[in-house]
Design an enzyme around this catalytic site. Structure first.
Site, mmCIF file in Angstrom:
data_model
loop_
_atom_site.group_PDB
_atom_site.id
_atom_site.type_symbol
_atom_site.label_atom_id
_atom_site.label_comp_id
_atom_site.label_asym_id
_atom_site.label_seq_id
_atom_site.Cartn_x
_atom_site.Cartn_y
_atom_site.Cartn_z
ATOM 1 N N SER A 116 0.843 -1.191 0.000
ATOM 2 C CA SER A 116 0.000 0.000 0.000
ATOM 3 C C SER A 116 0.880 1.243 0.000
ATOM 4 O O SER A 116 1.621 1.484 0.959
ATOM 5 C CB SER A 116 -0.916 0.013 1.232
ATOM 6 N N SER A 127 -15.393 6.359 3.731
ATOM 7 C CA SER A 127 -15.392 4.919 3.557
ATOM 8 C C SER A 127 -14.245 4.392 2.697
ATOM 9 O O SER A 127 -14.459 3.665 1.727
ATOM 10 C CB SER A 127 -16.738 4.472 3.003
ATOM 11 N N SER A 128 -13.060 4.747 3.093
ATOM 12 C CA SER A 128 -11.892 4.187 2.409
ATOM 13 C C SER A 128 -11.826 2.684 2.639
ATOM 14 O O SER A 128 -11.335 1.937 1.789
ATOM 15 C CB SER A 128 -10.613 4.858 2.916
ATOM 16 N N SER A 129 -12.339 2.225 3.775
ATOM 17 C CA SER A 129 -12.274 0.785 4.058
ATOM 18 C C SER A 129 -13.121 0.001 3.053
ATOM 19 O O SER A 129 -12.657 -0.988 2.475
ATOM 20 C CB SER A 129 -12.720 0.488 5.489
ATOM 21 N N GLU A 139 -15.497 -7.112 6.320
ATOM 22 C CA GLU A 139 -15.254 -6.062 7.326
ATOM 23 C C GLU A 139 -15.825 -6.474 8.686
ATOM 24 O O GLU A 139 -15.199 -6.264 9.720
ATOM 25 C CB GLU A 139 -15.840 -4.720 6.858
ATOM 26 N N ASP A 142 -21.890 1.274 2.756
ATOM 27 C CA ASP A 142 -20.594 1.660 2.209
ATOM 28 C C ASP A 142 -20.226 0.796 1.006
ATOM 29 O O ASP A 142 -19.796 1.292 -0.035
ATOM 30 C CB ASP A 142 -19.495 1.533 3.279
HETATM 31 P P1 ADP Z 1 -13.097 5.140 6.646
HETATM 32 O O1 ADP Z 1 -13.685 3.916 6.034
HETATM 33 O O2 ADP Z 1 -14.111 6.104 7.112
HETATM 34 O O3 ADP Z 1 -12.067 5.788 5.787
HETATM 35 P P2 ADP Z 1 -12.125 3.200 8.510
HETATM 36 O O4 ADP Z 1 -11.477 3.313 9.843
HETATM 37 O O5 ADP Z 1 -13.362 2.387 8.397
HETATM 38 O O6 ADP Z 1 -12.341 4.679 7.963
HETATM 39 O O7 ADP Z 1 -11.083 2.589 7.463
HETATM 40 C C1 ADP Z 1 -9.788 3.108 7.359
HETATM 41 C C2 ADP Z 1 -8.801 1.974 7.332
HETATM 42 O O8 ADP Z 1 -8.925 1.250 6.074
HETATM 43 C C3 ADP Z 1 -7.360 2.436 7.359
HETATM 44 O O9 ADP Z 1 -6.918 2.669 8.685
HETATM 45 C C4 ADP Z 1 -6.649 1.262 6.719
HETATM 46 O O10 ADP Z 1 -6.491 0.198 7.646
HETATM 47 C C5 ADP Z 1 -7.641 0.809 5.648
HETATM 48 N N1 ADP Z 1 -7.355 1.441 4.355
HETATM 49 C C6 ADP Z 1 -8.114 2.305 3.672
HETATM 50 N N2 ADP Z 1 -7.511 2.703 2.521
HETATM 51 C C7 ADP Z 1 -6.342 2.060 2.470
HETATM 52 C C8 ADP Z 1 -5.243 2.032 1.551
HETATM 53 N N3 ADP Z 1 -5.252 2.762 0.444
HETATM 54 N N4 ADP Z 1 -4.202 1.228 1.837
HETATM 55 C C9 ADP Z 1 -4.192 0.481 2.952
HETATM 56 N N5 ADP Z 1 -5.179 0.469 3.858
HETATM 57 C C10 ADP Z 1 -6.230 1.245 3.637
HETATM 58 MG MG MG Z 2 -14.887 2.486 7.019
#
Ligand code: ADP
Ligand code: MG
Length: 390
Positions: free
Chosen positions: A81, A139-141, A173, A185
């Protein structure tokens, strides 16, 4: 944990067509690389309605996670990553949650759920890139999960329906990462459509795209105060909603109208009434919002967003002074049609519906006024409504 990131061996040429500045690892044989992208999402209306079996309107945005890579000859999964500046590795048949590189669990979890569902996969290597802020409520997760599933679907030619894909990502998740999220999400990241909102019925688990008016953009403004959904407040709100439904003799607040709720007001403690009013009101605002979108009435839709925030502030008490300040700024700024907190609340971000022509000016004014009033810095993300995973 095996760390395998190294500079590219001399015999390997850097592939700039992939947009990677550096080759993080190389496949033993030359294999075709593929890419998959999945967007982040923003909740437009329908706050805390998911666990009340209600309705949500969301949109996928033009920011997301991209996986690029190919099959490996071994049964290994090798990930890098760029976002986390970190690598992780596991054998495909020995997947278990990684306690060190927890970010990799979003990928491993999807692999695990696909395999347990009967899909045949093999080893692979992938680089992960993203322009989504982490933990900002976009929602990056889910984008990482859905990008992973879409990548594997392409790489191994899987036949998998979009809704099933979204559900498996949610399962990953919930069960592998251990975060108890709803389906919104993953559905939004999967079903996004340019210039369309996404309507999710959380009980029926049905999804529809609804045309969104042109000439508007979304301004997402992070208050700089972190969301803390793991905290007790979130669970407390859930319990209060369940209590309200029980007292009203309903399976879920989805089944209650505001008229019914008001008729029963005297029988409910004020706190329970207000919590219920927020959710019931949100469900009704989603229904009205759908009508306004179908009529192309962005202004009326924006008014619902302001109402939604007011209900969060007064009834659900999941706003913060910083989020209130952002919405107050939105109300003063010409060209802003609506604004509200988005996601769980208790910090995090607001989403504003704004006229495209005024977008740059509005975005700059938000940042300046917010700084002056709260002494905090906000991050602003000007977003278009974008396509889902591809
Ligand atoms: P959100 O979904 O609101 O962004 P979350 O806490 O649910 O917040 O998810 C964030 C987590 O997802 C990060 O801490 C990481 O573990 C993982 N994640 C998201 N994007 C990436 C990425 N590009 N590379 C690696 N891990 C990621
Ligand atoms: Mg999330």
């Amino acid at each position: 944990m095996v760390r395998f990131v190294s500079a590219a061996p001399k015999h390997v040429k850097e592939d700039h067509s992939l947009g990677c500045a550096e080759v993080k690892f190389t496949l033993k044989t030359r294999v075709q690389k593929i890419s998959a992208h999945a967007p982040g999402r923003v909740e437009l209306l329908g706050n805390h309605t998911d666990y009340n079996e209600g309705f949500v309107l969301s949109a996928a945005i033009d920011r997301g996670v991209t996986l690029t890579g190919g099959r490996a000859e071994s049964n290994d999964i090798k990930l890098h990553s760029a976002t986390m500046d970190s690598s992780a590795q596991s054998e495909i048949n020995k997947l278990k949650p990684d306690k060190t590189d927890t970010w990799a669990n979003y990928v491993f979890g999807v692999v695990d759920c696909l395999q347990r569902d009967g899909y045949k996969l093999g080893g692979f290597e992938a680089d992960i890139e993203s322009d989504l802020p982490l933990g900002a409520g976009l929602s990056s997760s889910a984008a990482l999960e859905v990008a992973t599933a879409t990548f594997l679907k392409k790489l191994f030619g899987l036949k998998i329906e979009p809704l099933h894909l979204a559900k498996l990502c949610r399962k990953a998740e919930n069960e592998f990462v251990g975060v108890n999220c709803g389906l919104l999400d993953q559905v939004s990241s999967t079903f996004g459509k340019k210039n369309h909102a996404i309507f999710l019925d959380c009980r029926k688990e049905t999804v529809e795209n609804v045309p969104f008016p042109g000439n508007v953009e979304l301004l997402i403004t992070h208050s700089g105060v972190k969301h803390a959904l793991v905290g007790g407040e979130y669970n407390e709100r859930r319990e209060q909603c369940f209590e309200a439904a029980k007292r009203l003799g309903a399976v879920a607040l989805r089944d209650v109208t505001s008229k019914q709720l008001n008729a029963a007001r005297e029988t409910l403690p004020d706190l329970v009434y207000r919590r219920a009013m927020h959710v019931v009101g949100e469900n009704e605002r989603v229904q009205h919002g759908l009508e306004f979108l179908l009529r192309g009435d962005a202004k009326a839709f924006g008014d619902l967003m302001f109402e939604s925030h007011e209900s969060s502030r007064v009834n659900f008490e999941n706003s913060t002074p910083q989020l209130d300040a952002l919405v107050a700024i939105a109300r003063e700024e010409p060209g802003v049609l609506g604004s509200r907190l988005t996601g769980g609340g208790f910090g995090g971000a607001t989403v504003s519906l704004i006229e495209r022509d005024a977008a740059e000016r509005i975005s700059a004014n938000f940042a300046q006024k917010y700084r002056e009033r709260t002494k905090h810095e906000c991050q602003t993300y000007l977003c278009e409504i974008a396509d889902g995973a591809h």
